[in-house]
Design a protein around this motif. Structure first.
Motif, PDB file in Angstrom:
ATOM      1  N   ALA A 239     125.772 115.254  54.299  1.00  0.00           N
ATOM      2  CA  ALA A 239     125.749 116.580  54.114  1.00  0.00           C
ATOM      3  C   ALA A 239     126.633 116.746  52.779  1.00  0.00           C
ATOM      4  CB  ALA A 239     125.643 117.996  54.336  1.00  0.00           C
ATOM      5  N   ILE A 240     127.916 116.662  52.368  1.00  0.00           N
ATOM      6  CA  ILE A 240     128.568 116.868  51.864  1.00  0.00           C
ATOM      7  C   ILE A 240     129.006 116.163  50.461  1.00  0.00           C
ATOM      8  CG2 ILE A 240     131.006 117.029  51.031  1.00  0.00           C
ATOM      9  CD1 ILE A 240     131.908 117.534  53.902  1.00  0.00           C
ATOM     10  N   ALA A 241     128.735 114.655  50.681  1.00  0.00           N
ATOM     11  CA  ALA A 241     128.342 113.702  50.036  1.00  0.00           C
ATOM     12  C   ALA A 241     126.314 113.369  49.039  1.00  0.00           C
ATOM     13  CB  ALA A 241     128.091 111.996  50.895  1.00  0.00           C
ATOM     14  N   ASN A 242     125.750 113.574  49.703  1.00  0.00           N
ATOM     15  CA  ASN A 242     124.620 113.382  49.101  1.00  0.00           C
ATOM     16  C   ASN A 242     124.474 114.825  48.534  1.00  0.00           C
ATOM     17  OD1 ASN A 242     124.014 111.141  49.927  1.00  0.00           O
ATOM     18  ND2 ASN A 242     122.345 111.726  51.661  1.00  0.00           N
ATOM     19  N   GLY A 243     124.594 116.495  49.395  1.00  0.00           N
ATOM     20  CA  GLY A 243     124.353 117.291  48.603  1.00  0.00           C
ATOM     21  C   GLY A 243     125.151 117.854  47.898  1.00  0.00           C
ATOM     22  N   ARG A 244     126.189 116.766  47.120  1.00  0.00           N
ATOM     23  CA  ARG A 244     127.765 117.313  46.543  1.00  0.00           C
ATOM     24  C   ARG A 244     127.848 118.945  46.496  1.00  0.00           C
ATOM     25  NH1 ARG A 244     130.070 113.402  45.267  1.00  0.00           N
ATOM     26  NH2 ARG A 244     131.243 114.598  43.457  1.00  0.00           N
ATOM     27  N   ALA A 245     128.938 119.140  47.952  1.00  0.00           N
ATOM     28  CA  ALA A 245     128.730 120.569  48.442  1.00  0.00           C
ATOM     29  C   ALA A 245     129.874 120.623  48.316  1.00  0.00           C
ATOM     30  CB  ALA A 245     128.557 120.451  49.835  1.00  0.00           C
ATOM     31  N   THR A 246     130.126 122.119  47.655  1.00  0.00           N
ATOM     32  CA  THR A 246     131.800 123.047  47.027  1.00  0.00           C
ATOM     33  C   THR A 246     132.013 123.311  48.499  1.00  0.00           C
ATOM     34  OG1 THR A 246     129.994 124.638  46.264  1.00  0.00           O
ATOM     35  CG2 THR A 246     130.424 122.616  45.104  1.00  0.00           C
ATOM     36  N   PHE A 247     131.626 123.865  49.172  1.00  0.00           N
ATOM     37  CA  PHE A 247     132.084 125.068  50.252  1.00  0.00           C
ATOM     38  C   PHE A 247     131.679 124.429  51.796  1.00  0.00           C
ATOM     39  CE2 PHE A 247     131.310 128.844  52.758  1.00  0.00           C
ATOM     40  CZ  PHE A 247     131.689 129.098  53.161  1.00  0.00           C
ATOM     41  N   LEU A 248     132.203 124.540  52.633  1.00  0.00           N
ATOM     42  CA  LEU A 248     131.518 123.995  54.003  1.00  0.00           C
ATOM     43  C   LEU A 248     132.793 124.998  55.182  1.00  0.00           C
ATOM     44  CD1 LEU A 248     131.105 122.401  56.338  1.00  0.00           C
ATOM     45  CD2 LEU A 248     133.047 120.782  55.974  1.00  0.00           C
ATOM     46  N   ALA A 249     131.752 126.120  56.121  1.00  0.00           N
ATOM     47  CA  ALA A 249     132.489 126.638  56.973  1.00  0.00           C
ATOM     48  C   ALA A 249     132.347 126.200  57.988  1.00  0.00           C
ATOM     49  CB  ALA A 249     132.161 128.247  56.183  1.00  0.00           C
ATOM     50  N   GLY A 250     133.381 126.661  59.204  1.00  0.00           N
ATOM     51  CA  GLY A 250     132.982 126.127  60.140  1.00  0.00           C
ATOM     52  C   GLY A 250     133.841 126.968  60.997  1.00  0.00           C
ATOM     53  N   VAL A 251     134.371 125.942  62.276  1.00  0.00           N
ATOM     54  CA  VAL A 251     135.453 126.141  63.742  1.00  0.00           C
ATOM     55  C   VAL A 251     135.890 126.009  63.602  1.00  0.00           C
ATOM     56  CG1 VAL A 251     133.563 127.833  65.022  1.00  0.00           C
ATOM     57  CG2 VAL A 251     133.990 125.702  65.432  1.00  0.00           C
ATOM     58  N   THR A 252     137.085 125.631  63.837  1.00  0.00           N
ATOM     59  CA  THR A 252     138.308 124.543  63.883  1.00  0.00           C
ATOM     60  C   THR A 252     138.465 123.549  64.249  1.00  0.00           C
ATOM     61  OG1 THR A 252     140.194 126.858  64.254  1.00  0.00           O
ATOM     62  CG2 THR A 252     140.680 124.459  65.517  1.00  0.00           C
ATOM     63  N   THR A 253     137.277 122.963  65.610  1.00  0.00           N
ATOM     64  CA  THR A 253     136.790 122.182  66.548  1.00  0.00           C
ATOM     65  C   THR A 253     135.934 121.705  65.818  1.00  0.00           C
ATOM     66  OG1 THR A 253     136.225 123.084  68.573  1.00  0.00           O
ATOM     67  CG2 THR A 253     134.938 120.907  68.041  1.00  0.00           C
ATOM     68  N   THR A 254     134.837 122.085  63.971  1.00  0.00           N
ATOM     69  CA  THR A 254     134.258 121.195  62.936  1.00  0.00           C
ATOM     70  C   THR A 254     135.431 121.001  62.853  1.00  0.00           C
ATOM     71  OG1 THR A 254     133.054 123.288  63.091  1.00  0.00           O
ATOM     72  CG2 THR A 254     133.044 121.636  61.558  1.00  0.00           C
ATOM     73  N   PHE A 255     136.207 121.121  61.866  1.00  0.00           N
ATOM     74  CA  PHE A 255     137.194 120.176  61.112  1.00  0.00           C
ATOM     75  C   PHE A 255     138.700 119.443  61.867  1.00  0.00           C
ATOM     76  CE2 PHE A 255     136.081 124.178  58.880  1.00  0.00           C
ATOM     77  CZ  PHE A 255     136.191 123.365  57.940  1.00  0.00           C
ATOM     78  N   THR A 256     138.397 119.517  62.985  1.00  0.00           N
ATOM     79  CA  THR A 256     139.414 118.758  64.262  1.00  0.00           C
ATOM     80  C   THR A 256     138.257 117.311  64.961  1.00  0.00           C
ATOM     81  OG1 THR A 256     140.217 120.544  65.708  1.00  0.00           O
ATOM     82  CG2 THR A 256     140.057 118.166  66.118  1.00  0.00           C
ATOM     83  N   LYS A 257     137.253 117.655  64.483  1.00  0.00           N
ATOM     84  CA  LYS A 257     136.252 116.280  64.857  1.00  0.00           C
ATOM     85  C   LYS A 257     136.200 115.758  63.712  1.00  0.00           C
ATOM     86  CE  LYS A 257     133.060 117.831  68.558  1.00  0.00           C
ATOM     87  NZ  LYS A 257     131.743 118.834  69.149  1.00  0.00           N
ATOM     88  N   LEU A 272     134.345 113.069  49.585  1.00  0.00           N
ATOM     89  CA  LEU A 272     134.219 114.633  49.524  1.00  0.00           C
ATOM     90  C   LEU A 272     135.400 115.671  48.811  1.00  0.00           C
ATOM     91  CD1 LEU A 272     136.370 113.675  53.144  1.00  0.00           C
ATOM     92  CD2 LEU A 272     134.106 114.224  52.816  1.00  0.00           C
ATOM     93  N   GLY A 273     135.380 114.577  47.576  1.00  0.00           N
ATOM     94  CA  GLY A 273     135.708 115.111  46.378  1.00  0.00           C
ATOM     95  C   GLY A 273     135.116 116.469  46.098  1.00  0.00           C
ATOM     96  N   SER A 274     133.612 116.623  45.908  1.00  0.00           N
ATOM     97  CA  SER A 274     132.699 118.169  45.128  1.00  0.00           C
ATOM     98  C   SER A 274     133.708 119.156  46.482  1.00  0.00           C
ATOM     99  CB  SER A 274     131.496 117.899  45.111  1.00  0.00           C
ATOM    100  OG  SER A 274     131.261 117.833  46.914  1.00  0.00           O
ATOM    101  N   LEU A 275     133.982 118.947  47.161  1.00  0.00           N
ATOM    102  CA  LEU A 275     134.523 120.184  47.493  1.00  0.00           C
ATOM    103  C   LEU A 275     136.096 120.650  46.763  1.00  0.00           C
ATOM    104  CD1 LEU A 275     134.561 119.169  51.605  1.00  0.00           C
ATOM    105  CD2 LEU A 275     132.887 120.554  50.354  1.00  0.00           C
ATOM    106  N   ARG A 276     135.348 122.543  47.196  1.00  0.00           N
ATOM    107  CA  ARG A 276     136.702 124.026  46.301  1.00  0.00           C
ATOM    108  C   ARG A 276     137.531 124.320  47.532  1.00  0.00           C
ATOM    109  NH1 ARG A 276     135.297 128.203  45.727  1.00  0.00           N
ATOM    110  NH2 ARG A 276     133.795 129.295  45.453  1.00  0.00           N
ATOM    111  N   LEU A 277     136.261 124.950  48.182  1.00  0.00           N
ATOM    112  CA  LEU A 277     136.580 125.507  49.419  1.00  0.00           C
ATOM    113  C   LEU A 277     136.434 125.556  50.908  1.00  0.00           C
ATOM    114  CD1 LEU A 277     138.116 128.189  49.587  1.00  0.00           C
ATOM    115  CD2 LEU A 277     135.905 129.135  49.152  1.00  0.00           C
ATOM    116  N   CYS A 278     137.067 125.053  51.653  1.00  0.00           N
ATOM    117  CA  CYS A 278     136.984 125.154  52.937  1.00  0.00           C
ATOM    118  C   CYS A 278     137.505 125.977  54.103  1.00  0.00           C
ATOM    119  CB  CYS A 278     137.215 124.020  53.766  1.00  0.00           C
ATOM    120  SG  CYS A 278     136.334 122.337  52.971  1.00  0.00           S
TER     121      CYS A 278
END
Length: 509
Positions: A239-257, A272-278
């Motif tokens: 989703a990040i790559a295809n959607g050119r996402a700028t924002f991703l929110a999750g719980v700690t487990t999300t980023f650990t995985k 992952l280059g489109s991300l500006r905020l996690c």
């Protein structure tokens, strides 16, 4: 049937309609490859609101939504508010006990469910309340014999959401329209969302973190929501790559995985280059995993700290802080208030640890049908007792250093030990039980049940019994059979001593 004109009372439905008028052709949602514009989503909201009114929905009637995250979820939620109803959000993965409790306690006039929800279970739990399909959405009638909303609330009720804590049952949190919209507006403001943003929502929309803090914060800012139903690393990275996402929110487990998956794969970090905020919230930080994520993606993981009872509260403004401060959850957001008090109720000096009390536009109206618990956590002068141990440094950074309760936080979800213990004790082979959370690299904490058997105990049979009563994430990962449970001077189970013993045993195995 036409919907009555919107009143002057602010809410998310009116706010969304204003955005849709301003940019009808902009993409509001991307859901499993399907693009839905703001104008199209507003048309669907109007259709669903008219259907609700045509089925007999009255102002203040409660509508339960038991559904997976989707474009239809958001259309239905906004349609309930558009027609002046009260939204009740219930996790679609709820086991029978939790589902029956949520529906019995909220007493809705209508239940709306998505296709993935067990239909037979839902019909049995709804006990005669009409059930409508989320996808086709053609409600025929609503109940007319439900109890009214409380008459003594300071603002009209708009949302009931369920949050497990230290009690043996999920708490039904009552929120006003102003509280929900303030949450969305504040996060949109502090995180600087705009029409150019495309945010991934992989959190359940039945949770305020997934509904108001992310989905509505994005939409009311004119940004695009990318719906990801399961927070699996491969789906998120796609989703990040295809959607050119700028924002991703999750719980700690999300980023650990995500970190584990990325380190084991050959994925080009440029994807992952489109991300500006996690942003991570809902459970303690994992600094090692977050630093590895920053090295892989180039984007740090900021925090958000609050509770559904009073939100938003603390997070980072990425325009002010380019990197999170080690150990800190961020700083107080606009319009929110925070004070730290000692055991005597007096405020402690800056830098000292005490219990966090919070207030502001996002403070809850109370707990549904639980005035005693409401009085316990809401002070007479309008502060919510978080039961978290917190300190604030001289620059205003907030550090969450512990919890007054024994709540277990697994993948960002609160689990009540008392609730799990209640179910384990129902098994005839169990004499005593203590449930606690032990450290887990992936999930933050894992649920462990220490059991004193009555006689011979088949652990696999006990596990099957527990799974028949509890939602999956609450089921213990491990059952440890012990001869006795340690107690303190008052005769209460010494959970700290027990946790230390179990951790030591685990290291020795």
């Amino acid at each position: 049937m036409e919907v009555d004109p919107m009143s002057d009372r602010p809410d998310c439905a009116a706010a969304f309609a204003a955005v849709a008028r301003r940019q009808p052709d902009h993409v509001a949602l991307i859901d499993e490859g399907r693009n839905v514009t703001f104008g199209e989503l507003q048309d669907e909201i109007e259709r669903r609101a008219a259907a609700l009114l045509g089925a007999g929905l009255r102002s203040g009637d409660r509508v339960a939504l038991v559904a997976e995250s989707s474009a239809e979820f958001l259309a239905t939620a906004l349609a309930v508010w558009r027609s002046r109803g009260v939204l009740v959000t219930i996790y679609p993965s709820s086991a029978r006990d939790d589902l029956e409790y949520a529906l019995d306690s909220s007493d809705p006039v209508l239940v709306v469910a998505s296709q993935g929800v067990d239909h037979d279970l839902l019909v049995a739990a709804s006990k005669g309340t009409p059930v409508a399909s989320l996808e086709s959405f053609a409600p025929v009638k609503v109940r007319g014999d439900t109890a009214p909303n409380p008459a003594d609330l300071r603002e009209p009720l708009s949302l009931i959401c369920f949050s497990s804590g230290t009690t043996s049952r999920p708490k039904a949190i009552m929120l006003s329209a102003r509280a929900v919209q303030n949450c969305a507006d504040t996060y949109g403001e502090v995180w600087h969302f705009g029409p150019d943003d495309r945010g991934i929502v992989c959190l359940p929309m039945a949770w305020m973190y997934g509904l108001a803090s992310t989905s509505l914060a994005l939409l009311l800012s004119g940004a695009t929501v990318i719906v990801v139903r399961r927070a699996r690393p491969e789906l998120l990275l796609e989703a990040i790559a295809n959607g050119r996402a700028t924002f991703l929110a999750g719980v700690t487990t999300t980023f650990t995985k995500l970190v584990h998956h990325l380190e084991d794969s050959s994925l080009d970090a440029d994807a992952l280059g489109s991300l500006r905020l996690c942003v991570s919230g809902g459970e303690p930080r994992n600094e090692d995993a977050f630093e590895r994520w920053r090295r892989l993606s180039g984007v740090p993981v900021f925090d958000a700290y609050c509770s559904s009872e009073c939100l938003p509260l603390v997070t980072y403004d990425p325009w002010i802080d380019s990197e999170p401060v080690a150990g800190a959850a961020g700083r107080l957001v606009p319009r929110a208030r925070l004070k730290i008090v000692g055991r005597d109720g007096a405020e402690v000096p800056r830098g000292e640890v005490g219990e966090a009390l919070s207030s502001g536009p996002g403070i809850m109206l109370g707990y549904w049908h639980d005035p005693d618990l409401t009085r316990e956590v809401l002070t007479d002068d309008g502060w919510y007792r978080t039961r978290d141990l917190v300190r604030v440094d001289h620059e205003g950074y907030v550090y969450v250093v512990g919890r007054l309760s024994d709540v277990i936080i697994r993948s960002g979800v609160n689990i009540s030990p008392a609730e799990v213990e209640r179910v384990v004790r129902l098994h005839p082979g169990v004499g005593e039980v203590a449930v606690l959370g032990l450290p887990d690299e992936i999930h933050g904490q894992r649920v462990v049940a220490a059991v004193v058997p009555r006689a011979m105990l088949d652990v696999s049979e006990l596990d099957q019994h527990v799974r028949g009563h509890l939602t999956g994430y609450k089921v213990p990962s491990e059952y440890v059979v012990v001869d006795s449970l340690p107690v303190n001077a008052t005769g209460k189970i010494d959970r700290r001593s027990l946790a230390a013993a179990l951790e030591q045993e685990g290291r020795e195995r």
